[in-house]
Design an enzyme around this catalytic site. Structure first.
Site, PDB file in Angstrom:
ATOM      1  N   GLU A 175       4.439   1.760 -11.534  1.00 39.44           N
ATOM      2  CA  GLU A 175       5.856   1.653 -11.142  1.00 39.44           C
ATOM      3  C   GLU A 175       6.656   2.867 -11.608  1.00 39.44           C
ATOM      4  O   GLU A 175       7.853   2.781 -11.882  1.00 39.44           O
ATOM      5  CB  GLU A 175       6.488   0.367 -11.699  1.00 39.44           C
ATOM      6  CG  GLU A 175       5.865  -0.915 -11.182  1.00 39.44           C
ATOM      7  CD  GLU A 175       6.467  -1.387  -9.870  1.00 39.44           C
ATOM      8  OE1 GLU A 175       7.394  -0.735  -9.361  1.00 39.44           O
ATOM      9  OE2 GLU A 175       6.004  -2.418  -9.362  1.00 39.44           O
ATOM     10  N   GLY A 234       0.822  -1.208   0.000  1.00 41.37           N
ATOM     11  CA  GLY A 234       0.000   0.000   0.000  1.00 41.37           C
ATOM     12  C   GLY A 234       0.851   1.250   0.000  1.00 41.37           C
ATOM     13  O   GLY A 234       1.214   1.765   1.059  1.00 41.37           O
ATOM     14  N   LEU A 235       1.160   1.768  -1.162  1.00 42.74           N
ATOM     15  CA  LEU A 235       2.002   2.946  -1.302  1.00 42.74           C
ATOM     16  C   LEU A 235       1.225   4.153  -1.836  1.00 42.74           C
ATOM     17  O   LEU A 235       1.165   5.195  -1.196  1.00 42.74           O
ATOM     18  CB  LEU A 235       3.179   2.632  -2.231  1.00 42.74           C
ATOM     19  CG  LEU A 235       4.062   3.799  -2.655  1.00 42.74           C
ATOM     20  CD1 LEU A 235       4.744   4.412  -1.442  1.00 42.74           C
ATOM     21  CD2 LEU A 235       5.106   3.343  -3.684  1.00 42.74           C
TER      22      LEU A 235
END
Length: 396
Positions: free
Chosen positions: A378, A125-126
């Protein structure tokens, strides 16, 4: 002399996964995709094959392989379907790898055997609704409650892969924490310095809520959700690594993850070539196969070139990682080039297929829907260019 050929072990792994993708995934994934269903049956078979444990030590249930092997597998899976590939990539790179790299021995013993077997999926969880690319602008907080020796988490995360499946077991969450300093008498003092830490939150913890699945353009057979935390309490022992090291941890995870995404993007780009070559050889127009037309031949040549260069780029970055050499720039180059190659190849494959390329029953339609996120997740293409320029010494 340099030798870019795969070793016999790598080649055997690549061939085995390619056969699995063609024989097991290809006939079934279209139905899962169109019904927005998670392919539990396929994931279980991948677990039995040991794919979720590829880069982890055998003592934790892994296969004793390496990151290069994982990327080989991701490329072969994505040649057929990206939803399955991203499920594996996120489960390994984002779910299990942080615990392997930064966890205590107790955390590794508790979680890695389940994660490496595929019995349980982990998530990371970023990203936050107001953060996006600026991952350092974390607003989720974790307050230490000395009375109960617990972290109390409040906030939300978005676009989190593998976070809401029936087999999801944990989410590692980045959160703002207050630095704790201990005086000589053993009492704790709080400092106002801003810091980010990583904390393991098991599924089912009170105060941890998982939203319904997003309605997505692509990756429809993968699980992506928003998460919220309201006075969510977990033991202090769930801190991953040292307090305040969360930012450095996820930067390393993202650097490695970019190689994996580059491999996945290469697979999609190559899958577009495979499907288009087959179609160009069988589709007839004006009395001959459309592949006999030079304009189609040139499109296919350009597509193959992009896939080939993408493969060389991710393999170079992965090799540097395995040899403990600097790889940040090479990972960014691989991710940037391969993701844009995937988008270009998907567009051309759809064009070659004509009207059929717009029909969901054809794999290239699925590839066209899946490719764009590769330029975003990403780290966006813009972020990759920033990283590459920074590694060249160009600063603002």
């Amino acid at each position: 002399m340099l030798d870019h050929r795969l070793s016999s072990e790598y080649e055997e792994l690549r061939r085995t996964v390619a056969e699995f993708a063609n024989d097991v995934i290809a006939p079934k994934i279209g139905e899962y995709y169109e019904q927005n269903e998670f392919p539990y049956e396929i994931i279980r078979e991948m677990g039995r094959m040991g794919l979720f444990g590829l880069p982890f030590p055998e003592e934790y249930g892994g296969m004793g392989g390496d990151y290069f092997a994982l990327c080989l597998v991701l490329e072969e899976l994505a040649r057929v379907d990206s939803s399955v590939a991203i499920t594996l990539e996120a489960a390994v790179s984002l779910g299990a790898m942080p615990i392997h790299l930064f966890g205590t021995e107790e955390q590794k013993r508790e979680w890695l055997p389940k994660l490496t077997s595929g019995e349980v999926l982990g998530a990371f969880g970023l990203t936050e609704p107001e953060g996006g690319t600026d991952a350092g602008a974390t607003r989720t907080t974790a307050r230490y409650d000395e009375a109960t020796d617990e972290w109390v988490i409040n906030g939300s995360k978005c676009f989190i892969t593998n976070s809401g499946t029936d087999i999801t077991g944990l989410v590692t969450v980045t959160a703002l924490t207050e630095p704790l300093t201990h005086s000589s008498d053993g009492s704790s003092n709080h400092s106002p310095t801003r810091e980010i830490s990583s904390i393991i939150v098991p599924t089912g913890t009170a105060g941890f809520q998982v939203s319904k699945k997003y309605s997505k353009v692509g990756w429809n057979a993968s699980d992506t959700r928003e998460l919220s935390f309201t006075d969510c309490r977990v033991p202090a022992a769930n801190l991953l690594g040292r307090q305040g090291r969360g930012y450095a941890q996820f930067l390393r995870i993202l650097d490695e993850g970019r190689i994996a995404i580059a491999a996945l993007a290469t697979g999609l780009a190559q899958g577009c070539v495979d499907q288009s070559v087959q179609y160009a050889g069988t589709r007839r127009a004006f009395g001959r196969p459309i592949g006999a037309n030079q304009v189609i031949q040139f499109k296919l040549a350009d597509m193959e070139t992009r896939a080939h260069i993408s493969r060389l780029a991710w393999r170079d970055a992965a090799s540097r990682l395995l040899h403990a050499e600097p790889f940040k720039k090479e990972a960014a180059i691989a991710k940037l080039y391969a993701s844009e190659a995937a988008v270009d190849n998907a567009r051309e494959a759809t064009q070659i297929h004509g009207g059929y390329g717009f029909m969901n029953e054809y794999p290239v339609a699925r590839m066209w829907r899946d490719c764009k996120i590769l330029e975003i997740g990403e780290g966006t293409s813009e972020v990759q260019r920033m990283l590459i320029a920074r590694e060249l010494g160009v600063t603002s």
